[in-house]
Write a protein that holds these residues in place. Structure first.
Motif, PDB file in Angstrom:
ATOM      1  N   SER A 140      35.246 -29.586  -4.269  1.00  0.00           N
ATOM      2  CA  SER A 140      36.522 -29.332  -3.617  1.00  0.00           C
ATOM      3  C   SER A 140      36.258 -29.011  -2.150  1.00  0.00           C
ATOM      4  N   PRO A 141      37.298 -29.107  -1.307  1.00  0.00           N
ATOM      5  CA  PRO A 141      37.103 -28.696   0.088  1.00  0.00           C
ATOM      6  C   PRO A 141      36.604 -27.264   0.186  1.00  0.00           C
ATOM      7  N   ALA A 142      37.077 -26.407  -0.731  1.00  0.00           N
ATOM      8  CA  ALA A 142      36.621 -25.020  -0.683  1.00  0.00           C
ATOM      9  C   ALA A 142      35.110 -24.955  -0.880  1.00  0.00           C
ATOM     10  N   ALA A 143      34.593 -25.778  -1.808  1.00  0.00           N
ATOM     11  CA  ALA A 143      33.147 -25.793  -2.038  1.00  0.00           C
ATOM     12  C   ALA A 143      32.415 -26.302  -0.807  1.00  0.00           C
ATOM     13  N   GLY A 146      34.384 -33.235  -0.108  1.00  0.00           N
ATOM     14  CA  GLY A 146      34.916 -32.837  -1.407  1.00  0.00           C
ATOM     15  C   GLY A 146      36.417 -33.011  -1.526  1.00  0.00           C
ATOM     16  N   LEU A 174      33.409 -26.167   2.292  1.00  0.00           N
ATOM     17  CA  LEU A 174      33.463 -25.155   3.355  1.00  0.00           C
ATOM     18  C   LEU A 174      32.457 -24.039   3.093  1.00  0.00           C
TER      19      LEU A 174
END
Lengths: 377, 512
Positions: free
Chosen positions: B334-337, B314, B339
């Motif tokens: 996103s990277p948050a998603a 992401g 993770l």
């Protein structure tokens, strides 16, 4: 002094990144640690300024108790009162600067927030009631929040540079203040509203207590949760922070909203003390005071590690400085220059390069002293 | 200019000692650079190579010892000072300005001046001449540096040294981001400079390249001098033994056999993509990755392996196609998603997208874990300490000081800290993009072991490396990419070798 051009040959002096104290005597060690605090300079400068005041007038620091009103009175109390608005905007500014941004609009937001509350009260029949005062306060805070949100959206969603976004807001918010009051200075009478800036609790000015509680709460929220670390991560390395799963946009947006809200509080403080909003002068150049307080407090304009305690010390210093300039009777035309001189001196004292330069002078002096001792012996 | 005879030392460093608070980074180290030689500086991460280079370029002040230039002791107080003495450096992470023109980069500080300030026409002509010396013809020196590939930027950095008539050229990991053809090109230039009498200090983790290019070698270990050798005295095994100071069984122990979990194929794959696409990055790609599998992404630099990894995490958004995690369709916006879906990516760009240099080891390790918990639920000090000490011990991070700023630590240790950060998020899919680039053999072996252990515990590991040997040694399955698309999927076995993969890449379309 002459030998300062060449670097010292001492193996112990400033060779690597960060030096450690060499002789930890109990008291000197403690003092040294104090001196290393990012905002030690601000505290020292406050003490020096107060000492100068004291020399000019030996009763300067006296705080007396007015038994008829129950208030403490004195110059120190005045300084506290004057520091409250700066403390508010410096707190918000610290968070924004930590994300490697800047908020130039705080002074104008102060004016806009002051304008909306004054205009509301002057058109309100029950202006003297507590509920009207609370509504005026709520309106001011809401406006500050919205303006902060607009700043934050310009920076995060639109992707404008913080300097430009908030410069635009600096013009827009003051314009808004003038629109709200129809270009006039608005005045109102409302005892409850006036109490915010002029009241006393436990003998101390309530405005300072409110500011202190808010600043301390912000600091607690930052340091007792992970918010502070996350803001620092975004300021230090935004790409790495994003890949680590931080929602940088949300974090940055939050700092601008907080800054707008705190600027509105500062605006309420500034207008409530005189119950007039001067749309051209309320909050004028206050963004400069806030930025200076942040920098004096040891937070880098490049973003990253921040110190809210430092910003508070910086705000107190600026209030002390303003008061001292007035007290010493420095001509009004020379006031900005005097202020600039003090702040430059302080920034020099805090710069890493100037510090290591001073250290090298000290070291070479000591070595010369050692040599003469050796010769004498 | 004094003309030194051949083989006369230009630079001699003797008894060099550099101390940082609490650490002795270099202890009585010596180095001799002769005119017209390529001298390799070898050692593990943290052995003191970078410190020695920084002492030679005046970045660090030396606490003891001396530096002789043509037999005369000199004292250097900065890189500018070093450049004035004819010592130039080309760093691993190129220190040029990508937003100004190529010519300005080459000539910075050496601009041709006329009566009215800088004569830009002559300045650019001089830059062109310097670039032509390095057989870089037909370059528009007025174009921004950023328009060049990393490999050519490296050559531009060398051209800077040529313009300065440098007599000593330090190349710090110059090949870590180049492909084979670019490396050959670079070596051509380096040999040419060597033959013109320049002394070249070459730092590289690629042993083959060291043996191909160097004349002599100086080996450091733990900040101390081990010895100086003619390259002909050594073979790879003996050099490694000198660098790590022990036999390198650790390195060889890593099982080359694949321990594929034989789980039932009915279980949904840990991660699967269907026609995942992003223009200019990756053509529609459908792949599936099972639990406990190590998948190697092989391909040349720019073949799409990093781009694919970024889509799976992401970091970039796919334009079309879908991703399933454990059988459920997910949106990796996103990277948050990612993770949150237990996918982690360790970027190839350690400095800009990995560690936060001004954070401590502790903060760097807990960052991603904390991000997933949200800001309102901070990890307690005890939880932090547990995580930090777990990974410090597991990966042998040195020094084991959780409050040390990461920028003061070596590349290998930084990489281990990053690995700790991602493992702290307890990923089910771990994507490692060049986790072993620019780090020493000991750390490399450690990281390869971690990959094996993770796979054994059921984690899917997607492993990207420019070193095909490493991919072949570690992966259960190898996905080969070329020109932004997948060209082959191989199950690792006795018949899969580096040569086989190179053959597949070469046969596909036109060869580079």
């Amino acid at each position: 002094m002459k030998s300062s051009a060449s670097p010292p040959d001492h193996p112990g002096s400033t060779s690597g990144p960060g030096t450690t104290p060499t002789k930890p005597g109990a008291v000197t060690g403690w003092l040294k640690r104090l001196f290393r605090l990012p905002w030690a300079g601000a505290i020292a400068a406050i003490i020096v300024l107060l000492a100068i005041d004291l020399m000019a007038d030996s009763s300067y620091l006296a705080v007396s108790y007015n038994s008829s009103t129950g208030h403490l009175v004195g110059n120190l109390i005045d300084i506290m009162r004057a520091a409250a608005p700066v403390l508010m905007i410096a707190t918000g500014m610290t968070l924004v600067i930590a994300t490697a941004g800047i908020d130039l609009s705080v002074g104008s937001v102060m004016a806009a927030a002051g304008a909306v509350s004054m205009e509301f009260l002057s058109n309100n029949q029950n202006a003297a009631s507590a509920s009207a005062a609370l509504s005026a306060l709520a309106l001011a805070l809401a406006l500050g929040t919205v303006l902060g949100l607009a700043n934050g959206l310009l920076v995060t969603a639109v992707g404008l540079q913080p300097f430009i976004s908030t410069l635009v807001m600096m013009l827009a918010a003051r314009g808004l203040a003038k629109v709200i009051t129809g270009g006039q200075n608005a005045r109102a009478t409302s005892e409850p509203f006036r109490f915010i800036a002029n009241g006393y609790v436990l003998g101390l000015p309530v405005v300072f207590l409110i500011a202190l509680v808010i600043a301390a709460s912000v600091a607690l929220v930052c340091r007792r949760t992970a918010l502070g670390m996350m803001i620092e991560a975004v300021g230090l390395n935004p790409r790495a922070a994003r890949l680590a799963g931080l929602r940088s946009r949300g974090l940055i947006l939050t700092t601008y909203v907080v800054s707008g809200l705190l600027a509105a509080i500062a605006g309420v403080f500034a207008t409530a003390s005189v119950m007039v909003v001067d749309v051209s002068n309320t909050g004028y150049l206050m963004e400069m005071d806030a930025i200076l307080a942040v920098v004096i407090g040891g937070t880098s304009l490049a973003g990253g590690k921040f110190s809210l305690g430092g910003a508070a010390a910086g705000a107190l210093l600026i209030a002390t400085l303003d008061k001292t300039v007035l007290f010493l009777g420095v001509p009004a035309s020379a006031t900005p220059a005097f202020k600039a001189a003090v702040i430059i001196a302080l920034c020099l004292l805090q710069s890493q390069r100037a510090r290591s330069w001073l250290a090298s002078i000290k070291a070479s002096r000591r070595s010369r002293a050692d040599q003469t001792e050796a010769v004498a012996a | 200019m004094t003309e030194p005879g051949p083989n006369r030392p230009i630079v001699e460093m003797k008894g060099i000692t550099v101390e940082f608070p609490g650490v002795r980074a270099l202890d009585d180290v010596r180095l001799e650079l002769r005119a017209g030689e390529v001298h390799a500086l070898m050692g593990e991460n943290g052995a003191g190579k970078s410190t020695l280079i920084k002492a030679l370029t005046g970045v660090y002040r030396i606490d003891a010892g001396q530096i002789l230039l043509d037999g005369e002791p000199i004292r250097l107080s900065g890189t500018r000072d070093a450049e004035a003495h004819g010592i130039s450096t080309v760093y691993q992470e190129i220190n040029l300005c990508t937003n100004i023109s190529i010519g300005e980069n080459v000539m910075l500080g050496q601009e041709v001046r006329g009566r009215f300030g800088i004569n830009w026409r002559k300045t650019h002509a001089a830059a062109r001449a310097a670039l032509e010396l390095l057989s870089l013809t037909g370059i528009d020196t007025r174009a921004p540096l950023g328009s060049l590939s990393l490999a050519v930027q490296q050559l531009v950095a060398i051209a800077r040294a040529v313009v300065r008539h440098s007599r000593v050229l330090i190349l710090d990991e110059p090949t870590s981001s180049l492909d084979a053809r670019e490396v050959a090109n670079l070596f051509e230039v380096v040999r040419q400079l060597r033959d013109s009498g320049v002394a070249i200090l070459f730092v590289s983790h690629f042993l083959d390249q060291v043996f191909e290019l160097s004349d002599r070698v100086t080996v450091l270990r733990n900040g101390s001098y081990v010895g100086q050798y003619a390259i002909t005295e050594l073979d790879q095994m003996s050099l490694i033994a000198k660098m790590i100071g022990r036999e390198f069984e650790a390195y060889q122990e890593i099982a080359s056999s694949s321990v594929l979990d034989s789980q039932d194929d009915a279980a949904p794959p840990a991660l699967a993509t269907t026609r995942l696409t992003r223009r200019g990055a990756i053509a529609p790609t459908s792949l599936s990755f099972r639990r406990g599998e190590v998948i190697g992404l092989a391909g040349l630099l720019g073949s799409g392996r990093t781009e694919l990894a970024r889509l799976l995490f992401g970091a970039d958004r796919a334009e079309s196609g879908s991703v399933m995690v454990a059988g459920r369709k997910v949106s990796l916006s996103s990277p948050a998603a990612a993770l949150a879906h237990k996918i982690a990516l360790s970027s190839e760009n350690r400095r800009d997208e990995g560690v936060i240099g001004d954070f401590t080891v502790r903060e760097n390790i807990i960052l991603a874990r904390q991000a997933r918990r949200g800001w309102a639920r901070p990890l307690s000090r005890r939880e932090q300490d547990e995580l930090v000490s777990k990974y410090t011990r597991a990966f042998d991070i040195r020094p084991a000081d959780p409050d040390r700023l990461v920028r003061f630590m070596s590349g290998g240790n930084q990489q281990k800290i990053l690995l700790g950060r991602w493992l702290a998020t307890e990923p089910q899919v771990l994507i490692l993009d060049e986790p072993t680039r620019g780090i020493d053999i000991g750390a490399k072996a450690d990281i390869q072991n971690v990959v094996r252990d993770l796979a054994a515990s059921g984690v899917t590991v997607i492993f990207i490396s420019s070193e095909l040997e490493e991919v072949v040694r570690l992966a259960d399955r190898i996905v080969v990419l070329k020109d932004h698309r997948v060209i082959a999927e191989l199950t690792n076995g006795p018949d899969v070798s580096v040569d086989a993969i190179v053959g597949i890449i070469a046969r596909e379309g036109q060869t580079p």
